[in-house]
Enzyme design. Structure first.
Site, PDB file in Angstrom:
ATOM      1  N   GLU A  75       0.921 -14.432  -7.267  1.00 26.13           N
ATOM      2  CA  GLU A  75       2.274 -15.011  -7.230  1.00 26.13           C
ATOM      3  C   GLU A  75       2.339 -16.155  -6.215  1.00 26.13           C
ATOM      4  OE1 GLU A  75       3.973 -11.055  -6.692  1.00 26.13           O
ATOM      5  OE2 GLU A  75       5.246 -11.420  -8.434  1.00 26.13           O
ATOM      6  N   GLU A  97       0.258  -5.099 -11.139  1.00 27.10           N
ATOM      7  CA  GLU A  97       1.250  -4.200 -10.535  1.00 27.10           C
ATOM      8  C   GLU A  97       1.501  -2.949 -11.367  1.00 27.10           C
ATOM      9  OE1 GLU A  97       1.338  -7.460 -10.411  1.00 27.10           O
ATOM     10  OE2 GLU A  97       2.289  -8.186  -8.585  1.00 27.10           O
TER      11      GLU A  97
HETATM   12  C1  3H9 Z   1       1.887  -6.381  -5.402  1.00 27.32           C
HETATM   13  O1  3H9 Z   1       1.198  -7.314  -5.112  1.00 27.32           O
HETATM   14  C2  3H9 Z   1       3.366  -6.459  -5.557  1.00 27.32           C
HETATM   15  C3  3H9 Z   1       3.888  -7.868  -5.574  1.00 27.32           C
HETATM   16  O2  3H9 Z   1       4.112  -8.288  -6.898  1.00 27.32           O
HETATM   17  C4  3H9 Z   1       5.218  -7.916  -4.874  1.00 27.32           C
HETATM   18  C5  3H9 Z   1       5.145  -8.300  -3.450  1.00 27.32           C
HETATM   19  C6  3H9 Z   1       6.485  -8.277  -2.745  1.00 27.32           C
HETATM   20  N1  3H9 Z   1      -3.134  -3.432  -0.075  1.00 27.32           N
HETATM   21  O3  3H9 Z   1     -10.973  -1.545  -3.822  1.00 27.32           O
HETATM   22  P1  3H9 Z   1     -11.841  -1.784  -2.638  1.00 27.32           P
HETATM   23  C7  3H9 Z   1      -8.022  -1.984   0.552  1.00 27.32           C
HETATM   24  S1  3H9 Z   1       1.198  -4.837  -5.670  1.00 27.32           S
HETATM   25  C8  3H9 Z   1      -3.702  -2.721   0.900  1.00 27.32           C
HETATM   26  O4  3H9 Z   1     -12.724  -0.689  -2.198  1.00 27.32           O
HETATM   27  P2  3H9 Z   1     -13.291  -3.782  -4.115  1.00 27.32           P
HETATM   28  C9  3H9 Z   1      -8.587  -0.708  -0.046  1.00 27.32           C
HETATM   29  O5  3H9 Z   1      -7.734   0.378   0.197  1.00 27.32           O
HETATM   30  C10 3H9 Z   1      -0.522  -5.091  -5.361  1.00 27.32           C
HETATM   31  N2  3H9 Z   1      -5.007  -2.383   0.918  1.00 27.32           N
HETATM   32  O6  3H9 Z   1     -12.717  -3.119  -2.792  1.00 27.32           O
HETATM   33  C11 3H9 Z   1      -9.910  -0.620   0.696  1.00 27.32           C
HETATM   34  O7  3H9 Z   1      -9.630  -0.096   1.978  1.00 27.32           O
HETATM   35  P3  3H9 Z   1     -10.681   0.873   2.689  1.00 27.32           P
HETATM   36  C12 3H9 Z   1      -1.226  -5.783  -6.466  1.00 27.32           C
HETATM   37  C13 3H9 Z   1      -5.765  -2.800  -0.094  1.00 27.32           C
HETATM   38  O8  3H9 Z   1     -14.046  -4.955  -3.661  1.00 27.32           O
HETATM   39  C14 3H9 Z   1     -10.337  -2.076   0.853  1.00 27.32           C
HETATM   40  O9  3H9 Z   1      -9.137  -2.838   0.701  1.00 27.32           O
HETATM   41  N3  3H9 Z   1      -2.623  -5.832  -6.196  1.00 27.32           N
HETATM   42  C15 3H9 Z   1      -5.234  -3.547  -1.152  1.00 27.32           C
HETATM   43  O10 3H9 Z   1     -13.934  -2.769  -4.974  1.00 27.32           O
HETATM   44  C16 3H9 Z   1     -11.347  -2.520  -0.172  1.00 27.32           C
HETATM   45  O11 3H9 Z   1     -10.855  -2.212  -1.460  1.00 27.32           O
HETATM   46  C17 3H9 Z   1      -3.468  -4.886  -6.633  1.00 27.32           C
HETATM   47  O12 3H9 Z   1      -3.084  -3.956  -7.298  1.00 27.32           O
HETATM   48  C18 3H9 Z   1      -3.867  -3.870  -1.128  1.00 27.32           C
HETATM   49  N4  3H9 Z   1      -3.289  -4.608  -2.092  1.00 27.32           N
HETATM   50  O13 3H9 Z   1     -12.016  -4.257  -4.940  1.00 27.32           O
HETATM   51  C19 3H9 Z   1      -4.911  -5.054  -6.248  1.00 27.32           C
HETATM   52  N5  3H9 Z   1      -6.232  -3.812  -2.030  1.00 27.32           N
HETATM   53  O14 3H9 Z   1     -11.932   0.082   2.812  1.00 27.32           O
HETATM   54  C20 3H9 Z   1      -5.434  -3.781  -5.623  1.00 27.32           C
HETATM   55  C21 3H9 Z   1      -7.341  -3.260  -1.516  1.00 27.32           C
HETATM   56  O15 3H9 Z   1      -9.995   1.207   3.939  1.00 27.32           O
HETATM   57  N6  3H9 Z   1      -6.782  -3.917  -5.166  1.00 27.32           N
HETATM   58  N7  3H9 Z   1      -7.064  -2.653  -0.349  1.00 27.32           N
HETATM   59  O16 3H9 Z   1     -10.807   2.034   1.765  1.00 27.32           O
HETATM   60  C22 3H9 Z   1      -7.869  -3.953  -5.982  1.00 27.32           C
HETATM   61  O17 3H9 Z   1      -7.743  -3.945  -7.184  1.00 27.32           O
HETATM   62  C23 3H9 Z   1      -9.225  -3.967  -5.357  1.00 27.32           C
HETATM   63  O18 3H9 Z   1      -9.089  -3.452  -4.057  1.00 27.32           O
HETATM   64  C24 3H9 Z   1      -9.910  -5.345  -5.269  1.00 27.32           C
HETATM   65  C25 3H9 Z   1     -11.195  -5.243  -4.416  1.00 27.32           C
HETATM   66  C26 3H9 Z   1     -10.239  -5.806  -6.687  1.00 27.32           C
HETATM   67  C27 3H9 Z   1      -8.993  -6.332  -4.616  1.00 27.32           C
END
Ligand code: 3H9
Length: 701
Positions: free
Chosen positions: A106, A126
């Site tokens: 976004e 999301e």
């Molecule tokens: C949103 O954005 C709402 C908006 O529209 C509105 C805003 C107002 N937050 O998965 P990994 C941590 S909703 C906090 O193992 P990879 C994860 O817990 C969000 N922490 O790595 C982990 O911590 P730890 C929309 C996060 O390389 C570490 O990062 N976004 C977040 O396999 C590594 O993660 C999503 O849904 C986060 N957003 O994959 C994306 N993301 O090492 C969610 C990750 O302590 N994330 N962490 O266990 C993912 O899909 C994957 O993490 C990503 C990396 C592909 C980014």
């Protein structure tokens, strides 16, 4: 603490860097940083353009999901920041590497231009967290790419590759190498003042009639999906608002929908699962910095369905596999099935011929165990029988190279006993894949009494590499998942003997959210497979003294009603369609008469769900108190990723916390009084009692 957003001047260019490891989440501190920095840049006459970069492995991967459970998720309003960016009066270019997801994408959409590395991915995932995009995603995506593709992006939640995003109008250019250099080159080609025409919020939405028809068909499609996430309908409503209202009104509507979705139990459950899956990788008691073995070649013993599926996991990610079977015919059949699986994927357009050939080239069939001698990991997937497995593992212990890891794919046998058969138990662990092994995400990693930290750490890292979510289980009958399944299936069968039909039980549990009711599941997995496990367990003295225990499945097996593959099981099959079969009701009535089980006609869906769910939770509590599972959230991951438990309910232990542990205890006491407790079926786990008494939840344990 260093500031997560900084900027510097580079010859008239403002270079903004977000540095908030691990994934540059758009936390409150980052939002505050962006606000401060962009205000300074707006007021700085010496800069005329802005390049937005991220440090580390990725562009902003979304809002900081942790903050959603702790206070106001829109404090330091992201929409205010994005409005400032759009109306900065200077062109802003987002440079994307890694993933630009959710709030991160976004932010990019609010920038005037977007460039990306070819291997970057972008998306609005999301919905997978039960959320609506909350910072203009539903409004800007529609304006940039059109209603139908925007709905597809947001309703699937699946990120897309940068080149595809470029085709869809979301990215301006694919670039290579250093992103700052690419940004400078991009700006050097840009005519001055063009950014005013590049505000996504001011783009017209295409033909209104087509847009409304697309929205209507999305609504119709959702109506046909009983399991669609609740956030899906909210997303469609936001898109509808984008089409029928001004940008400002649409944004306001989106804000309400986003806040409502953040507060929903569905989103709380899905966020719980998101963190639970990552937490499962942390293994208590593993020494810091334990050395993992490199895994460059894998051996798989047994070319049956399971062995073949296991092999595919590794060749899919480029790891060569030697697949062993004892007979040429069985080996050829196994190799043929793998090829056919890939051919099917090819036909669906999800694999190219070159990829297929490359994968098959990594696979070698062999008839001698000696051919796995140089493998770094060897997994046995032979018949589920203690003496056969011991014999195979004994051979492997002798011929595998030193330090090679030897894994058993047993689903229930004692991994410690199997480990001893190798003569090198420190190298042995369980890798319990679920069928189909190339598809199912769950991998139970069974840590034996003597499994070395290096072997365990190696396999956990490897699991991530092959796209599995791995959960460690201690050694016990059935490990975490199948052990808990027993009580669930026991009640499902008792209900049949009490007078419910298989369809009635399945429908109640499917309405609750299970991907498949227990009887359809057993028919698919094979009644014979389930019955044989029980027979083996009976021989080992592991069954309750109850003569009626799981007697339905045993009787069906004796009658050759071995499930879908036999055309009859708990159901009768017309092709793949399960049809209720009165013969099964007669069998169950006969068993009820034999075992003195009262028949009744008042079995309601609510009772079916609670009768099956409470034993599951109770057994989960026992695995926790015995240390078989490290945490309640691990159990939730096992059940949501391996057994079809609905992720939107967060798994059995999360659901227990939602229902309330005291209420579950009360329910179990009612069932004990009503149906008797001769065999201890309704005896509550000590941990369940303890937590309920102190008003705690499994999440607190
Ligand atoms: C949103 O954005 C709402 C908006 O529209 C509105 C805003 C107002 N937050 O998965 P990994 C941590 S909703 C906090 O193992 P990879 C994860 O817990 C969000 N922490 O790595 C982990 O911590 P730890 C929309 C996060 O390389 C570490 O990062 N976004 C977040 O396999 C590594 O993660 C999503 O849904 C986060 N957003 O994959 C994306 N993301 O090492 C969610 C990750 O302590 N994330 N962490 O266990 C993912 O899909 C994957 O993490 C990503 C990396 C592909 C980014």
């Amino acid at each position: 603490m260093s500031r997560p957003v900084t900027w510097r001047k580079d010859d008239g260019l403002a270079v903004v860097t977000i540095d908030n490891p691990p994934v540059n989440a758009l936390s409150m501190a980052v939002r505050q940083g962006l606000l401060d920095v962009f205000r300074q840049i707006r007021d700085d006459p010496a800069t005329h353009a802005v390049a937005l970069l991220c440090a580390g492995r990725t562009f902003v991967a979304g809002a900081d999901i942790r903050e959603f459970s702790e206070g106001d998720p829109v404090a330091v309003d992201p929409n205010g920041i994005f409005d400032l960016i759009e109306h900065l009066g200077k062109p802003v270019l987002a440079t994307i590497h890694g993933t630009a997801l959710g709030g991160g994408f976004e932010l990019a959409l609010a920038s005037h231009y977007r460039i990306a590395l070819a291997n970057a991915r972008v998306g609005l995932p999301e919905i997978t967290l039960g959320l609506v995009p909350g910072a203009g995603g539903t409004q800007r995506s529609v304006r940039l790419m059109g209603v139908r593709p925007a709905l597809e992006l947001m309703l699937s939640g699946t990120p897309i590759a940068a080149p595809e995003a470029m085709k869809k109008g979301l990215i301006d250019e694919i670039v290579e190498g250093d992103l700052l250099a690419a940004a400078k080159a991009f700006f050097s080609r840009l005519p001055a003042g063009g950014e005013a025409t590049r505000r996504a919020s001011e783009r017209p939405i295409g033909d209104a009639e087509t847009a409304l028809a697309d929205i209507e068909s999305a609504r119709q499609e959702l109506l046909g999906k009983s399991r669609a996430p609740l956030a899906a309908a909210r997303i469609v409503d936001c898109v509808s608002a984008a089409v029928s209202q001004s940008f400002a009104q649409g944004l306001e509507f989106e804000r309400h929908q986003f806040l409502a979705s953040v507060r929903s139990p569905e989103s709380a459950a899905l966020r719980h699962i998101f963190f639970a899956e990552r937490e499962a990788a942390r293994i208590p008691g593993l020494p810091e910095g334990v050395q993992k073995h490199p895994v460059a070649k894998v051996g798989v013993i047994g070319a049956g369905t399971m062995g073949g599926g296991i092999a595919m996991n590794f060749i899919n990610v480029g790891i060569p596999v030697v697949l062993i079977d004892m007979g040429q015919e069985a080996l050829d059949r196994g190799l043929g099935i793998i090829r056919r699986n890939y051919e099917t994927t090819l036909a669906k357009g999800k694999l190219t011929r070159e990829q297929l050939d490359a994968r098959m080239a990594l696979l070698t069939g062999a008839l001698q165990y000696g051919d796995v001698a140089d493998c770094d990991l060897v997994i046995e997937a032979v018949f589920e029988n203690m003496s056969i497995k011991k014999e195979v593992l004994g051979k492997l212990g002798g011929l595998c190279k030193p330090d090679a890891i030897i894994a058993t794919n047993t689903s229930s046998l004692d991994v410690d006993e199997l480990a001893l058969a190798t003569g090198r138990p420190q190298d042995v662990l369980g890798m319990h894949f679920f069928s189909p092994a190339n598809v199912m995400r769950l991998l139970e990693v069974v840590r034996g009494r003597q499994t070395s930290p290096a072997a365990l750490a190696t396999v956990m890292a490897l699991a991530k590499r092959i796209g599995k979510v791995a959960v460690v289980s201690g050694v016990c009958y059935g490990f975490i998942g199948n052990r808990m399944l027993e009580g669930y299936l026991r009640e499902a069968e008792l209900l049949l003997m009490e007078g419910a039909t298989p369809a009635q039980v399945d429908q109640a549990l499917e309405a609750f959210g299970m991907a498949m009711g227990p009887h359809r599941m057993m028919d698919l997995a094979g009644v014979d497979v389930g019955a044989k496990v029980l027979i083996e367990r009976g021989k080992a003295g592991g069954l309750p003294a109850d003569p009626a225990y799981r007697s339905v499945i045993q009787t069906l097996h004796q009658l050759g009603r071995n499930g879908q593959k036999a055309g009859v099981g708990y159901y009768r099959y017309e092709g793949r369609k399960a049809v209720s079969d009165p013969v099964v009701d007669d069998i169950c009535a006969g068993l009820a008469a034999r075992y003195g089980i009262a028949r009744r006609s008042d079995i309601a869906a609510g009772e079916i769900v609670r009768r099956c769910l409470y034993p599951l939770i109770n057994e989960g509590a026992k695995t926790l108190e015995e240390g078989i599972a490290y945490r309640a959230s691990d159990i939730d991951v096992v059940w949501t990723s391996g057994y079809g438990f609905p992720a939107r309910l967060g798994g059995p232990m999360h659901q227990a916390d939602v229902i309330g542990l005291a209420a579950i205890l009360e329910g179990m006491a009612v069932f004990a009084r009503r149906y008797g407790n001769q065999y201890g079926y309704w005896e509550p786990a000590a941990l369940l009692q303890k937590l309920a008494a102190s008003g705690q939840r499994f999440a607190d344990y």
